[in-house]
Design an enzyme around this catalytic site. Structure first.
Site, PDB file in Angstrom:
ATOM      1  CG  PHE A 406      11.053 -13.668  -4.218  1.00 24.59           C
ATOM      2  CD1 PHE A 406      10.204 -14.575  -4.794  1.00 24.59           C
ATOM      3  CD2 PHE A 406      12.315 -13.477  -4.796  1.00 24.59           C
ATOM      4  CE1 PHE A 406      10.577 -15.284  -5.911  1.00 24.59           C
ATOM      5  CE2 PHE A 406      12.698 -14.186  -5.918  1.00 24.59           C
ATOM      6  CZ  PHE A 406      11.823 -15.087  -6.470  1.00 24.59           C
ATOM      7  CD  GLU A 407       6.890 -11.017  -7.008  1.00 27.41           C
ATOM      8  OE1 GLU A 407       5.916 -10.274  -6.832  1.00 27.41           O
ATOM      9  OE2 GLU A 407       7.701 -10.883  -7.940  1.00 27.41           O
ATOM     10  N   GLY A 408       5.864 -11.486  -1.287  1.00 28.25           N
ATOM     11  CA  GLY A 408       4.995 -11.762  -0.145  1.00 28.25           C
ATOM     12  C   GLY A 408       5.218 -13.209   0.257  1.00 28.25           C
TER      13      GLY A 408
END
Ligand SMILES: Cc1cc2nc3c(=O)[nH]c(=O)nc-3n(C[C@H](O)[C@H](O)[C@H](O)COP(=O)(O)OP(=O)(O)OC[C@H]3O[C@@H](n4cnc5c(N)ncnc54)[C@H](O)[C@@H]3O)c2cc1C
Length: 599
Positions: A406-408
């Site tokens: 997550f978060e890219g």
């Protein structure tokens, strides 16, 4: 050593570390934390120890309402309003303080993720893009935890490719509401939040952002997802069926939702790096304690070289990510505090955060991979007990894995690092092209007889300068060959991204070790050891990545010449990293903790 420029020549820009040289005093380190900043860390740590850790069994079972209660309690202590200015009820913490906070809430990963979902990505969109009315309405309650929030970007078919969102918003015929239809996926805190930051396309085309309140008709949350890790956190899908959202709840502008989404993720990703640092330190603490208690073949396993190698390497990698995280926080903080032509302080802060997006992505990727490395080695040190849920490392191992997703994802972030660098180079914001050309001239001129660095860190200074050249050599060759199609060469881009990360790490470790050594003399010896071992390995990694990239870029005589230059750049003295790791491990074992805390 002619390719670097002093940092004082106005090169204090995002990514400038690749071409500018810095001084130890330019780099913020944990030793520079103020008493207040340390106190914030202590408060957060104590909160987690006393109020969160005892609840883990119930939190892991998703006991109804418990995580929401814990977050609200954190709010009462002021641990939720760090990103919110004081005028809206928050504490408006500086970047370094909020970094300390993000690190120290990480004692239980599910809490850290819930905290970040609320106080980070669930708050930042309103702070930076909200109207005065929106800020006044939402922020005071978010700061105290009276309202809990979340960030809703991902969809079943749109994760990394977030702009492929299918959720739609149309203005109702009376113009009073946006009518939302669609679905969101994987929303942290989604099961209990009160405020939802939701992205949707106006008229199916213009990507935009809305604040949606719990209880909006036609808006429902799905069941909790069955996850591999961070099971104590809430992760759900959200459904919108003709859900009316008041017209004034549009956040920022129609068609500008991507600005909200990506700037928020940029901030979130840096905090994630700090949280991973906190988690990795925990893994080291439990590993050290266990290694001392466990005996095999008549002695404590902590006496075995192969266990010491693990503990030593864990501490060394933690040292590297810690040095990068605090350096970045300090750089951002001093840029925010610097005089600026921008009168709006919030806007200025967002510009600074955007400026250092490359460093934020580095901290996210390096932080998540360091944590994964540490929890994996922790399981190994625990042996069979590492594989059992009654011992702490099995959960840590499962919890860690999501940080690379997550978060890219780390793939997306690696590519972003290079894309952002090239964009800045093309726009003239970062003089990478002149630096690469200068290097080309230097190579053509043949070996230099100029005197290299001297002093106790001469070898490491040389390695740093050479690592920067290695990047310019590999990147320059690749960009020359593939030009505007370079993004299609993902493996090369990732290899270049890895070199960039190691350059930043090398410099951050070296400057911190120099600073500590100047201040503390011999007592900094183990930190200096850690820096030396990290730099030694990092230069070898950089050489390998550059070789991979060059081999995919050039051929024949050109490749042979490039490889010869690479070998010259990567030449370094051999050091005994085995003995260094043992010394670092002994420092860990002496106190059962990460040995460079606060230094
Ligand atoms: C526990 C958890 C909590 C989450 N919380 C939130 C939240 O609060 N809010 C929110 O909005 N989202 C949240 N997410 C979603 C998360 O951000 C996405 O899962 C993530 O962005 C990846 O998207 P995806 O799952 O669709 O994978 P995909 O995008 O389908 O990616 C699959 C694989 O393909 C790779 N890939 C994709 N595109 C490319 C490319 N161009 N080049 C090379 N490789 C590529 C990826 O790196 C990955 O390895 C959460 C996810 C989880 C698991």
């Amino acid at each position: 050593m002619a390719t670097t420029t002093p940092v004082s020549e106005g090169l204090q820009r995002g990514g400038a570390f690749l071409i500018a040289s810095s001084r130890p005093e330019d780099v913020f380190t944990p030793a520079d934390l103020s008493d207040d900043q340390r106190l914030i860390g202590q408060t957060a740590e104590e909160f987690v120890t006393k109020e969160v850790l005892p609840l883990i069994p119930d939190l892991e079972q998703h006991k109804e309402g418990l995580m929401a209660q814990v977050l609200k309690k954190a709010g009462e202590l002021g641990l939720l309003g760090s990103a919110i200015p004081e005028e809206y009820g928050g504490s408006g913490l500086d970047k370094v303080s909020s970094t300390v906070l993000a690190e120290k809430v990480a004692g239980y990963a599910s809490f850290a993720v819930s905290h970040g979902g609320h106080a980070g990505i669930g708050t930042i969109p309103i702070v930076y893009f909200g109207t005065e009315a929106q800020k006044k309405k939402y922020l005071p309650k978010i700061a105290t935890g009276e309202s809990l929030s979340c960030y809703c970007l991902s969809e079943p078919q749109a994760g990394s490719d977030a702009l492929a969102s299918r959720t739609r918003a149309v203005l109702s015929p009376d113009g009073k509401n946006w009518i939302l239809n669609g679905q969101k996926m994987w929303i942290t805190n989604g099961g209990f939040a009160d405020v939802y930051i939701v992205f949707a396309k106006v008229d199916g085309e213009k990507f935009s952002c809305f604040i949606v309140d719990r209880g909006t008709p036609g808006f429902t949350a799905g069941a909790e997802e069955k996850k591999m890790g961070i099971r104590g956190s809430s992760t759900v899908a959200l459904y919108f069926e003709n859900a009316p959202v008041p017209r004034e709840n549009l956040l920022h502008e129609v068609g500008r939702g991507h600005i909200v989404a990506f700037n928020t993720l940029n901030v979130g990703r840096f905090s994630l790096g700090a949280a991973c640092l906190g988690g990795a330190k925990q893994a080291l603490v439990v590993s050290s304690k266990y290694a001392k208690e466990r005996t095999a073949f008549g002695k404590s396993i902590s006496e075995f070289g192969l266990i010491k190698a693990k503990l030593g390497e864990m501490a060394i990698r933690i040292f590297a990510i810690e040095s990068m995280v605090y350096r970045t926080a300090g750089t951002i903080e001093s840029a925010v505090a610097a005089p600026s032509a921008e009168a709006d302080k919030t806007k200025q802060a967002m510009q600074v955060l955007e400026e250092y997006a490359i460093e934020s992505s580095i901290c996210k990727v390096a932080g998540s991979e360091t944590l994964d490395y540490c929890v994996d080695e922790a399981v190994q040190i625990f042996g069979g007990y590492g594989f059992h849920e009654d011992y702490p490392v099995a959960r840590a191992y499962r919890d860690s894995r999501v940080n690379r997703i997550f978060e890219g994802t780390n793939e997306i972030n690696r590519m972003l690092i290079i894309q952002m660098l090239l964009k800045r180079a093309m726009a003239g914001a970062l003089p990478l092209i002149p630096a690469a050309m200068k290097l080309g001239e230097e190579v053509l001129a043949g070996p230099s007889f100029e005197e290299g660095p001297s002093g106790p860190f001469a070898e490491e200074e040389r390695s740093l300068a050479q690592a920067k050249k290695i990047f310019l050599l590999a990147a320059g060759t690749a960009v020359q060959k593939f030009r505007d199609k370079i993004a299609e060469q993902q493996e090369i881009v990732a290899a270049l991204g890895n070199i960039v990360m190691d350059v930043y790490a090398i410099e951050s470790c070296l400057r911190r070790a120099q600073k500590s050594s100047a201040a503390r003399g011999e007592s900094a010896a183990v930190m200096v050891d850690a820096a030396r071992a990290f730099i030694y390995d990092a230069l070898e990694r950089a050489e390998k990545e550059a070789r991979t990239a060059l081999a995919a870029t050039a051929a024949g005589d050109t490749l042979a010449t490039q490889l010869a230059v690479l070998r010259r750049f990567a030449k370094h003295a051999v050091i005994d990293t085995i003995v260094i790791r043992r010394r670092v491990a002994d420092a860990v074992l002496a106190q059962d903790r990460y040995p460079f805390e606060g230094r």
